[in-house]
Motif scaffolding. Structure first.
Motif, mmCIF file in Angstrom:
data_model
loop_
_atom_site.group_PDB
_atom_site.id
_atom_site.type_symbol
_atom_site.label_atom_id
_atom_site.label_comp_id
_atom_site.label_asym_id
_atom_site.label_seq_id
_atom_site.Cartn_x
_atom_site.Cartn_y
_atom_site.Cartn_z
ATOM 1 N N GLU A 85 -2.709 39.606 -22.362
ATOM 2 C CA GLU A 85 -2.578 38.440 -22.322
ATOM 3 C C GLU A 85 -2.861 38.084 -20.644
ATOM 4 O O GLU A 85 -3.381 36.571 -20.627
ATOM 5 N N ALA A 86 -1.951 39.038 -20.050
ATOM 6 C CA ALA A 86 -2.436 37.822 -18.045
ATOM 7 C C ALA A 86 -4.192 37.862 -18.274
ATOM 8 O O ALA A 86 -4.236 36.904 -17.229
ATOM 9 N N ILE A 87 -4.462 39.108 -18.631
ATOM 10 C CA ILE A 87 -6.211 39.352 -18.498
ATOM 11 C C ILE A 87 -7.220 37.010 -19.056
ATOM 12 O O ILE A 87 -7.588 37.056 -18.594
ATOM 13 N N GLN A 88 -6.493 37.158 -20.573
ATOM 14 C CA GLN A 88 -7.056 36.111 -20.797
ATOM 15 C C GLN A 88 -6.046 34.953 -19.861
ATOM 16 O O GLN A 88 -6.879 34.206 -19.995
ATOM 17 N N ILE A 89 -4.875 35.390 -19.529
ATOM 18 C CA ILE A 89 -4.782 33.765 -19.159
ATOM 19 C C ILE A 89 -5.973 33.220 -17.527
ATOM 20 O O ILE A 89 -6.098 32.983 -17.027
ATOM 21 N N ALA A 90 -5.652 35.058 -16.324
ATOM 22 C CA ALA A 90 -6.490 34.844 -15.820
ATOM 23 C C ALA A 90 -7.685 34.615 -16.157
ATOM 24 O O ALA A 90 -8.814 33.422 -15.422
ATOM 25 N N VAL A 91 -8.957 34.942 -17.570
ATOM 26 C CA VAL A 91 -9.873 33.824 -17.432
ATOM 27 C C VAL A 91 -9.774 32.063 -17.132
ATOM 28 O O VAL A 91 -10.944 32.215 -17.050
ATOM 29 N N LYS A 92 -8.632 32.498 -18.721
ATOM 30 C CA LYS A 92 -8.672 30.986 -18.353
ATOM 31 C C LYS A 92 -8.843 30.009 -17.258
ATOM 32 O O LYS A 92 -8.802 28.467 -17.209
ATOM 33 N N ASN A 93 -8.518 30.431 -15.775
ATOM 34 C CA ASN A 93 -7.820 30.063 -15.277
ATOM 35 C C ASN A 93 -9.135 30.043 -14.500
ATOM 36 O O ASN A 93 -8.891 29.948 -13.292
ATOM 37 N N ASN A 94 -9.960 30.931 -15.279
ATOM 38 C CA ASN A 94 -10.682 30.891 -14.239
ATOM 39 C C ASN A 94 -11.149 32.174 -12.462
ATOM 40 O O ASN A 94 -11.921 31.208 -11.882
ATOM 41 N N LYS A 95 -10.282 32.405 -12.707
ATOM 42 C CA LYS A 95 -9.768 33.779 -11.617
ATOM 43 C C LYS A 95 -9.605 35.170 -12.544
ATOM 44 O O LYS A 95 -9.040 35.764 -12.819
ATOM 45 N N ARG A 96 -11.118 35.920 -12.671
ATOM 46 C CA ARG A 96 -11.649 36.795 -12.992
ATOM 47 C C ARG A 96 -11.559 38.005 -11.981
ATOM 48 O O ARG A 96 -12.515 38.792 -11.686
ATOM 49 N N SER A 97 -10.021 38.342 -11.786
ATOM 50 C CA SER A 97 -9.752 39.344 -10.641
ATOM 51 C C SER A 97 -9.234 39.871 -11.568
ATOM 52 O O SER A 97 -7.639 39.280 -11.973
ATOM 53 N N TRP A 98 -8.564 41.250 -11.328
ATOM 54 C CA TRP A 98 -7.538 42.091 -11.819
ATOM 55 C C TRP A 98 -5.971 41.752 -10.682
ATOM 56 O O TRP A 98 -5.011 41.877 -11.277
ATOM 57 N N SER A 99 -6.485 41.440 -9.223
ATOM 58 C CA SER A 99 -5.849 40.822 -8.931
ATOM 59 C C SER A 99 -4.329 39.618 -9.131
ATOM 60 O O SER A 99 -3.396 39.533 -8.940
ATOM 61 N N TYR A 100 -5.151 38.609 -9.269
ATOM 62 C CA TYR A 100 -4.682 37.812 -10.247
ATOM 63 C C TYR A 100 -3.310 37.975 -11.054
ATOM 64 O O TYR A 100 -2.908 37.783 -11.499
ATOM 65 N N ALA A 101 -4.287 38.721 -12.207
ATOM 66 C CA ALA A 101 -3.449 39.169 -13.741
ATOM 67 C C ALA A 101 -2.134 39.886 -13.388
ATOM 68 O O ALA A 101 -0.806 40.115 -13.400
ATOM 69 N N ARG A 102 -2.896 40.692 -12.036
ATOM 70 C CA ARG A 102 -1.290 42.010 -11.903
ATOM 71 C C ARG A 102 -0.131 40.897 -11.232
ATOM 72 O O ARG A 102 0.883 41.099 -11.540
ATOM 73 N N LYS A 103 -0.506 39.790 -10.507
ATOM 74 C CA LYS A 103 0.294 38.809 -10.263
ATOM 75 C C LYS A 103 0.911 38.106 -11.185
ATOM 76 O O LYS A 103 2.776 38.063 -11.550
ATOM 77 N N ILE A 104 0.364 37.885 -12.256
ATOM 78 C CA ILE A 104 0.672 37.602 -13.740
ATOM 79 C C ILE A 104 2.167 38.863 -14.046
ATOM 80 O O ILE A 104 3.591 38.509 -14.715
ATOM 81 N N LEU A 105 1.566 39.148 -13.932
ATOM 82 C CA LEU A 105 2.299 40.821 -15.525
ATOM 83 C C LEU A 105 3.574 40.865 -13.749
ATOM 84 O O LEU A 105 4.854 40.833 -14.623
ATOM 85 N N ASP A 106 3.593 41.070 -12.900
ATOM 86 C CA ASP A 106 4.515 41.562 -12.283
ATOM 87 C C ASP A 106 5.411 40.341 -11.817
ATOM 88 O O ASP A 106 7.005 39.808 -11.850
ATOM 89 N N ARG A 107 5.056 38.957 -12.334
ATOM 90 C CA ARG A 107 6.119 37.973 -12.742
ATOM 91 C C ARG A 107 6.922 37.911 -13.960
ATOM 92 O O ARG A 107 7.613 38.207 -13.508
ATOM 93 N N TRP A 108 6.006 37.891 -14.856
ATOM 94 C CA TRP A 108 6.952 38.821 -16.220
ATOM 95 C C TRP A 108 7.411 39.880 -15.676
ATOM 96 O O TRP A 108 9.097 39.857 -16.739
#
Length: 73
Positions: free
Chosen positions: A25-48
């Motif tokens: 889900e974090a990767i999907q959110i990153a892609v939807k926001n046109n932020k296609r990096s693992w670091s972006y998805a990881r920040k989402i996971l850390d926040r959750w």
């Protein structure tokens, strides 16, 4: 992008800290926001992990607010 050996290791490590559903889900959110990096998805996971994952777990914060917060970084 390409799955490098380093990224593969980071994903394996993330599986120890987060459920696979969260990672997807974090990767999907990153892609939807046109932020296609693992670091972006990881920040989402850390926040959750620290603040909770759903609106029910974080009263007063809307879905839109959360996605804008990630998008504006």
């Amino acid at each position: 992008g390409m799955l490098t050996p380093m990224l593969a290791e980071e994903l394996k490590a993330a599986e120890k800290d987060f459920p696979a559903v969260w990672i997807a889900e974090a990767i999907q959110i990153a892609v939807k926001n046109n932020k296609r990096s693992w670091s972006y998805a990881r920040k989402i996971l850390d926040r959750w992990k620290t603040e909770g994952r759903s609106e029910k777990e974080r009263p007063g914060k809307s879905w839109f607010y959360e996605h804008r917060k990630y998008h504006n970084r």
